[in-house]
Design an enzyme around this catalytic site. Structure first.
Site, PDB file in Angstrom:
ATOM      1  N   GLY A  47     -35.033 -62.582 -97.187  1.00 30.41           N
ATOM      2  CA  GLY A  47     -35.311 -63.558 -96.148  1.00 30.41           C
ATOM      3  C   GLY A  47     -36.438 -64.512 -96.519  1.00 30.41           C
ATOM      4  N   VAL A  72     -39.780 -54.172 -92.160  1.00 31.92           N
ATOM      5  CA  VAL A  72     -40.584 -54.851 -93.180  1.00 31.92           C
ATOM      6  C   VAL A  72     -41.246 -56.101 -92.617  1.00 31.92           C
ATOM      7  CG1 VAL A  72     -40.505 -56.022 -95.418  1.00 31.92           C
ATOM      8  CG2 VAL A  72     -39.227 -53.885 -95.066  1.00 31.92           C
ATOM      9  N   GLY A  73     -40.537 -56.798 -91.734  1.00 23.54           N
ATOM     10  CA  GLY A  73     -41.144 -57.957 -91.086  1.00 23.54           C
ATOM     11  C   GLY A  73     -41.061 -59.249 -91.871  1.00 23.54           C
ATOM     12  N   LEU A  74     -39.982 -59.394 -92.667  1.00 23.44           N
ATOM     13  CA  LEU A  74     -39.727 -60.652 -93.388  1.00 23.44           C
ATOM     14  C   LEU A  74     -40.861 -61.041 -94.330  1.00 23.44           C
ATOM     15  CD1 LEU A  74     -38.187 -62.705 -90.431  1.00 23.44           C
ATOM     16  CD2 LEU A  74     -36.960 -61.560 -92.275  1.00 23.44           C
ATOM     17  N   CYS A 131     -34.223 -63.142 -85.436  1.00 21.85           N
ATOM     18  CA  CYS A 131     -35.665 -63.369 -85.339  1.00 21.85           C
ATOM     19  C   CYS A 131     -36.071 -63.658 -83.893  1.00 21.85           C
ATOM     20  CB  CYS A 131     -36.073 -64.553 -86.211  1.00 21.85           C
ATOM     21  SG  CYS A 131     -35.653 -64.353 -87.936  1.00 21.85           S
ATOM     22  N   LYS A 166     -25.668 -64.911 -89.615  1.00 21.88           N
ATOM     23  CA  LYS A 166     -25.692 -63.447 -89.582  1.00 21.88           C
ATOM     24  C   LYS A 166     -25.951 -62.972 -88.160  1.00 21.88           C
ATOM     25  CE  LYS A 166     -27.656 -59.548 -92.171  1.00 21.88           C
ATOM     26  NZ  LYS A 166     -28.523 -59.199 -93.321  1.00 21.88           N
ATOM     27  N   VAL A 192     -22.485 -56.819 -89.621  1.00 20.96           N
ATOM     28  CA  VAL A 192     -23.540 -56.980 -88.636  1.00 20.96           C
ATOM     29  C   VAL A 192     -24.891 -56.745 -89.283  1.00 20.96           C
ATOM     30  CG1 VAL A 192     -22.100 -56.318 -86.688  1.00 20.96           C
ATOM     31  CG2 VAL A 192     -23.325 -54.531 -87.923  1.00 20.96           C
ATOM     32  N   ASN A 193     -25.911 -57.310 -88.624  1.00 22.72           N
ATOM     33  CA  ASN A 193     -27.286 -57.010 -88.986  1.00 22.72           C
ATOM     34  C   ASN A 193     -27.599 -55.579 -88.518  1.00 22.72           C
ATOM     35  OD1 ASN A 193     -29.975 -57.337 -89.794  1.00 22.72           O
ATOM     36  ND2 ASN A 193     -30.084 -59.431 -88.997  1.00 22.72           N
TER      37      ASN A 193
END
EC number: 1.3.1.14
Length: 307
Positions: A47, A72-74, A131, A166, A192-193
């Site tokens: 990402g 992880v938080g991008l 997000c 996505k 899917v995510n």
């Protein structure tokens, strides 16, 4: 000889239907010593956001039965770092490189996409609409038709190549979200995510992840992901890229039969770095064994007999 090429939107054809999922394969460079990455249909890189992000505090990953949680938080160094340092390294790979784009605002999404639009050898992006919308109380864009459509509409103005969206599975009816993004110009849908989940340390009486909840992936989600792909394939016209618990060629073929045009291999890359390559080989072997000359004959060919 079997044909494995598939089109994933706006005329973009990849050599086979096997892709790697964002966040599980870095930029591809991390795996080049393990496999021939040019053997893959496409690599979706981690990402990318407009600005540098540190990500969440540790611990941010946890193993669960038949899967894993991540928060992880991008974490990434931002799109400008990508353009200056990563793109020159990956632009000559002979597999399609797709950039996963995330953002906190519509402007973030649009500007990041505009910058990537200028890169000649990047012919597609994948929008992560899971997000949180920081201007709307933190609710994820992808959980409402209006939110999902707003991201696609903003990006479509700034980006004129293949646009993959996505989808989040954390919704009541994913087919409604799929139709909404298709109507605003999505060229393909990946789904899917991860599913929202959590893990608890019973001895400490504390959540294992620093964020309490995280995204669940792995074989445990495959039956649900497969059902969602099957339902969505019946209501949209754009290609679907299926994912969720794929660990073998048989898993990938199930998604194709359910209506996916291509698939993404995610957390199983952590188990076996060569997994995606083996899945390409396995699909080709399946086609030969069943006398099928073109992988496209599999797409949506599930036979359902009603008594």
């Amino acid at each position: 000889m079997v044909r494995t090429e598939v089109e994933i939107g706006r005329g973009l054809t990849i050599k086979n239907p096997v892709m790697t999922a964002s966040g599980t394969y870095g930029y591809g460079t991390e795996y080049k010593d393990f496999i021939d990455i040019d053997r893959l249909g496409a690599i979706v890189v981690k990402g990318t956001t407009l600005h540098h992000r540190e990500g969440n505090a540790y611990p941010r990953m946890a193993e669960t039965p038949s899967g894993m949680l991540n928060a992880v938080g991008l974490q990434n160094k931002g799109v400008h770092y990508f353009v200056e340092h990563i793109y020159p390294v990956i632009k000559d790979y002979r597999t399609e490189m797709i950039v996963n784009v995330s953002g906190s605002t519509l402007d973030d999404y649009a500007e990041t996409s505009r910058i990537i639009n200028e890169l000649e050898h990047i012919r597609a992006i994948e929008l992560n609409i899971s997000c949180p919308n920081v201007k709307q109380g933190g609710m994820a864009y992808g959980v409402t038709c209006e939110g999902a459509a707003s991201v696609v509409k903003a990006v479509r103005r700034a980006y004129d190549k293949t646009l993959i969206v996505k989808l989040s599975p954390n919704v009541t009816d994913i087919t409604e979200i799929a139709r909404a993004v298709e109507s605003e110009g999505a060229d393909a849908i990946s789904m899917v995510n991860t599913f929202l989940g959590m893990a608890i340390d019973a001895e400490k009486r504390r959540p294992i992840l620093s964020t309490t909840t995280g995204g669940l992936s792995g074989p445990c989600i495959k039956p649900i992901a497969l059902r969602m792909v099957w339902q969505t394939a019946k209501v949209v016209q754009v290609p679907i890229i299926g994912m969720g618990g794929i660990a073998s060629a048989a898993d990938a073929i199930e998604f194709l039969l359910a209506g996916a045009t291509a698939v993404q291999v995610g957390c199983y890359n952590f188990v076996d770095p060569a997994a995606a390559s083996y899945i390409v080989d396995g699909i080709e072997d399946y086609l030969r064994r069943h006398g099928i000359s073109d992988v496209k004959e599999l797409i949506g060919s599930l036979v359902i007999e009603h008594n």
